[in-house]
Motif scaffolding. Structure first.
Motif, mmCIF file in Angstrom:
data_model
loop_
_atom_site.group_PDB
_atom_site.id
_atom_site.type_symbol
_atom_site.label_atom_id
_atom_site.label_comp_id
_atom_site.label_asym_id
_atom_site.label_seq_id
_atom_site.Cartn_x
_atom_site.Cartn_y
_atom_site.Cartn_z
ATOM 1 N N SER A 45 2.628 14.042 -29.805
ATOM 2 C CA SER A 45 2.888 13.197 -28.638
ATOM 3 C C SER A 45 3.522 14.032 -27.529
ATOM 4 O O SER A 45 4.104 15.092 -27.774
ATOM 5 C CB SER A 45 3.823 12.054 -29.015
ATOM 6 N N ASP A 46 3.431 13.527 -26.298
ATOM 7 C CA ASP A 46 4.057 14.220 -25.172
ATOM 8 C C ASP A 46 5.557 14.403 -25.404
ATOM 9 O O ASP A 46 6.114 15.468 -25.119
ATOM 10 C CB ASP A 46 3.827 13.461 -23.867
ATOM 11 N N GLU A 47 6.192 13.370 -25.898
ATOM 12 C CA GLU A 47 7.638 13.431 -26.151
ATOM 13 C C GLU A 47 7.971 14.551 -27.135
ATOM 14 O O GLU A 47 8.880 15.352 -26.905
ATOM 15 C CB GLU A 47 8.126 12.092 -26.694
ATOM 16 N N LEU A 48 7.237 14.624 -28.227
ATOM 17 C CA LEU A 48 7.488 15.640 -29.251
ATOM 18 C C LEU A 48 7.162 17.037 -28.726
ATOM 19 O O LEU A 48 7.925 17.986 -28.925
ATOM 20 C CB LEU A 48 6.679 15.323 -30.506
ATOM 21 N N ARG A 49 6.053 17.155 -28.044
ATOM 22 C CA ARG A 49 5.641 18.446 -27.470
ATOM 23 C C ARG A 49 6.702 18.965 -26.504
ATOM 24 O O ARG A 49 7.122 20.124 -26.579
ATOM 25 C CB ARG A 49 4.300 18.277 -26.759
ATOM 26 N N LYS A 50 7.173 18.109 -25.619
ATOM 27 C CA LYS A 50 8.175 18.516 -24.627
ATOM 28 C C LYS A 50 9.503 18.894 -25.294
ATOM 29 O O LYS A 50 10.153 19.870 -24.899
ATOM 30 C CB LYS A 50 8.393 17.406 -23.611
ATOM 31 N N ALA A 51 9.916 18.140 -26.300
ATOM 32 C CA ALA A 51 11.169 18.439 -26.997
ATOM 33 C C ALA A 51 11.094 19.796 -27.691
ATOM 34 O O ALA A 51 12.048 20.589 -27.646
ATOM 35 C CB ALA A 51 11.490 17.343 -28.011
#
Length: 128
Positions: A45-51
């Motif tokens: 997910s975008d959230e996981l990728r960014k983190a």
């Protein structure tokens, strides 16, 4: 066999089916040069990728959370099982880190699923 390699590495006949498994399209890569398909839903997910890229998660933490996402959404990665069952499958990623990336986590996940399916599963390889 399931292999992982950078999307910017040269295309080889041994790649078999090539699938980009990143959420974002790689910089400096034309779509006609992919020589494969793009399955962005199989990416974290975008959230996981960014983190992960911001350093808020270490690789083991990223791996754990990504595996949770994969378990929750088999429809995102299930098409890859059929490709892996029918021959060579190369998961493509854009990151420079060849050891710590989503394609490796996904390849291991798919291999585990193939083993659960029984005979005829394909081993995983990692391109340098």
């Amino acid at each position: 066999m399931i292999c992982c390699k950078r999307v910017h590495d040269p295309v080889e006949v041994s790649d078999g089916q090539r699938v980009l498994v990143d959420r974002l399209w790689p910089r400096n890569k034309r779509k006609e040069d992919l020589h494969g398909q793009w399955l962005r839903e199989a990416a974290p997910s975008d959230e996981l990728r960014k983190a992960f890229h911001a350093g808020l998660l270490d690789y083991p933490g990223f791996t754990q959370r990504y595996r949770q996402e994969l378990a929750a959404h088999p429809e995102h990665w299930y098409p890859l099982l059929d490709l892996a069952s029918n021959g060579e499958l190369t998961l493509l990623y854009a990151g420079k880190d060849t050891e710590h990336n989503n394609a490796r986590v996904l390849a291991d996940w798919l291999e585990n699923e193939l083993e659960r399916r029984g005979p005829g599963s394909s081993p995983v390889c990692y391109a340098p």
